[in-house]
Design a protein around this motif. Structure first.
Motif, PDB file in Angstrom:
ATOM      1  N   ILE A   1      -6.396  -5.790 -43.501  1.00 54.33           N
ATOM      2  CA  ILE A   1      -6.366  -7.190 -43.920  1.00 54.33           C
ATOM      3  C   ILE A   1      -4.935  -7.530 -44.335  1.00 54.33           C
TER       4      ILE A   1
ATOM      5  N   VAL B   1      -5.432 -15.078 -47.472  1.00 53.61           N
ATOM      6  CA  VAL B   1      -5.764 -14.055 -46.483  1.00 53.61           C
ATOM      7  C   VAL B   1      -5.332 -14.588 -45.122  1.00 53.61           C
TER       8      VAL B   1
ATOM      9  N   LEU C   1      -6.964 -10.439 -39.925  1.00 50.05           N
ATOM     10  CA  LEU C   1      -7.486  -9.078 -39.906  1.00 50.05           C
ATOM     11  C   LEU C   1      -7.019  -8.437 -38.603  1.00 50.05           C
TER      12      LEU C   1
ATOM     13  N   TRP D   1      -6.023  -4.368 -36.563  1.00 54.20           N
ATOM     14  CA  TRP D   1      -6.485  -2.984 -36.459  1.00 54.20           C
ATOM     15  C   TRP D   1      -5.296  -2.058 -36.280  1.00 54.20           C
TER      16      TRP D   1
ATOM     17  N   ARG E   1      -6.326  -4.140 -29.553  1.00 54.92           N
ATOM     18  CA  ARG E   1      -7.524  -3.701 -28.827  1.00 54.92           C
ATOM     19  C   ARG E   1      -7.590  -4.331 -27.446  1.00 54.92           C
TER      20      ARG E   1
ATOM     21  N   ASP F   1      -9.192   1.143 -49.567  1.00 58.21           N
ATOM     22  CA  ASP F   1     -10.417   0.926 -50.336  1.00 58.21           C
ATOM     23  C   ASP F   1     -11.097   2.240 -50.716  1.00 58.21           C
TER      24      ASP F   1
ATOM     25  N   ALA G   1     -10.673   0.926 -44.963  1.00 57.03           N
ATOM     26  CA  ALA G   1     -10.102  -0.412 -44.825  1.00 57.03           C
ATOM     27  C   ALA G   1      -8.803  -0.471 -45.615  1.00 57.03           C
TER      28      ALA G   1
ATOM     29  N   PHE H   1      -7.552 -17.902 -40.354  1.00 54.29           N
ATOM     30  CA  PHE H   1      -8.837 -18.404 -40.865  1.00 54.29           C
ATOM     31  C   PHE H   1      -8.761 -19.914 -41.114  1.00 54.29           C
TER      32      PHE H   1
ATOM     33  N   ALA I   1     -16.657  -7.932 -38.899  1.00 60.56           N
ATOM     34  CA  ALA I   1     -16.056  -7.626 -40.204  1.00 60.56           C
ATOM     35  C   ALA I   1     -16.073  -8.864 -41.081  1.00 60.56           C
TER      36      ALA I   1
ATOM     37  N   ILE J   1     -14.530 -10.126 -44.799  1.00 61.52           N
ATOM     38  CA  ILE J   1     -13.676  -9.916 -45.969  1.00 61.52           C
ATOM     39  C   ILE J   1     -14.241 -10.738 -47.116  1.00 61.52           C
TER      40      ILE J   1
ATOM     41  N   MET K   1     -13.463  -6.683 -51.107  1.00 65.17           N
ATOM     42  CA  MET K   1     -13.974  -5.620 -50.241  1.00 65.17           C
ATOM     43  C   MET K   1     -14.030  -6.096 -48.799  1.00 65.17           C
ATOM     44  N   LEU K   2     -14.241  -5.133 -47.909  1.00 64.87           N
ATOM     45  CA  LEU K   2     -14.503  -5.443 -46.508  1.00 64.87           C
ATOM     46  C   LEU K   2     -15.882  -4.871 -46.174  1.00 64.87           C
TER      47      LEU K   2
ATOM     48  N   TRP L   1     -19.561  -5.342 -43.348  1.00 67.34           N
ATOM     49  CA  TRP L   1     -19.935  -5.615 -41.972  1.00 67.34           C
ATOM     50  C   TRP L   1     -21.240  -6.379 -41.927  1.00 67.34           C
TER      51      TRP L   1
ATOM     52  N   ARG M   1     -23.648   0.314 -42.454  1.00 65.84           N
ATOM     53  CA  ARG M   1     -23.479   1.249 -41.335  1.00 65.84           C
ATOM     54  C   ARG M   1     -23.972   2.636 -41.711  1.00 65.84           C
TER      55      ARG M   1
ATOM     56  N   ASP N   1     -13.788 -13.116 -34.458  1.00 66.78           N
ATOM     57  CA  ASP N   1     -14.311 -11.756 -34.654  1.00 66.78           C
ATOM     58  C   ASP N   1     -14.042 -11.218 -36.059  1.00 66.78           C
ATOM     59  N   ALA N   2     -13.788 -12.131 -36.999  1.00 67.88           N
ATOM     60  CA  ALA N   2     -13.663 -11.730 -38.404  1.00 67.88           C
ATOM     61  C   ALA N   2     -14.023 -12.913 -39.286  1.00 67.88           C
ATOM     62  N   LEU N   3     -14.694 -12.615 -40.405  1.00 69.04           N
ATOM     63  CA  LEU N   3     -15.100 -13.643 -41.353  1.00 69.04           C
ATOM     64  C   LEU N   3     -14.350 -13.466 -42.668  1.00 69.04           C
ATOM     65  N   LEU N   4     -14.052 -14.576 -43.307  1.00 65.39           N
ATOM     66  CA  LEU N   4     -13.480 -14.554 -44.649  1.00 65.39           C
ATOM     67  C   LEU N   4     -14.461 -15.302 -45.540  1.00 65.39           C
TER      68      LEU N   4
END
Lengths: 131, 131
Positions: free
Chosen positions: A33, A42, A45, A47, A67, A91, A96, A118, B31, B33, B44-45, B47, B67, B95-98
């Motif tokens: 992040i 923020v 995100l 990888w 990716r 974390d 993460a 975002f 993911a 956040i 935290m992160l 899923w 998971r 492909d990511a949420l906040l």
């Protein structure tokens, strides 16, 4: 690649140890992040694989593993949006990363031109753009 | 499960559309956040699968997919650390949420007892605890 970093021997070491022992996923990646070091926003995100993490730690600039392109990616190399690392955190279960950064170039991170990725709020009826 | 949400027909719709079309990964997860709505701290992160996302949107409280346990997880159901959603955002390529939240219970999120999961700073010599 993942041999660049050790594996924590047990849960206590993982959660409370002083050894960086990142847990990469099945594809060898860990989520990172990016948060603006000053504003707390923020930004995105991304990888990292082990090599991207190693380079980020070594250079103080964010490297990712793309990716979609399947290759190492020095963030900002073409756009100018280099991300200078101010602080990196990991974390509890070391799967993460939180990277506090100072964005260079135009101060943004997103390939769409938005300052941060975002830029849309999820609402009952759908998505609404709001920087 | 992923039929709960549509697939964006093209890149423009994905990045600039008003339709929520989350891109779940090969395991059906996205993911998420969690950021404290008032302090801006990244907590935290986690899923979400499609059902967890649906429940989060419907109830205004964060649901994840665990998971490790392989099951839906209403965050805080046993710990009391319910996460009330103040705002949810999605990133450019969906492909990511906040999720901006107000933590209930003791005000924390982490199973270790720490307020946030990112309680260790990565430094040259290793990790250092610093809330």
């Amino acid at each position: 690649m993942t041999e660049l970093f050790p594996t924590a021997p047990d849960t206590h070491a993982l959660e409370h140890g002083a050894v960086l022992a990142p847990r990469f996923d099945a594809e060898g990646l860990i989520a990172a992040i990016l948060q603006h070091a000053e504003t707390g926003e923020v930004l995105m995100l991304g990888w990292m694989n082990a090599e991207a993490l190693r380079r980020t730690l070594e250079t103080g600039e964010v490297w990712f593993f793309s990716r979609s392109r399947g290759e190492l990616w020095h963030k900002g190399e073409t756009s100018g949006q280099i991300q200078t690392v101010v602080e990196m955190r990991i974390d509890c279960d070391q799967d993460a990363l939180l990277v506090k950064v100072r964005p260079q170039g135009d101060g943004g991170v997103c390939h769409t031109g938005a300052r941060a990725c975002f830029y849309r709020v999820v609402e009952a009826g759908g998505l609404r753009e709001q920087p």
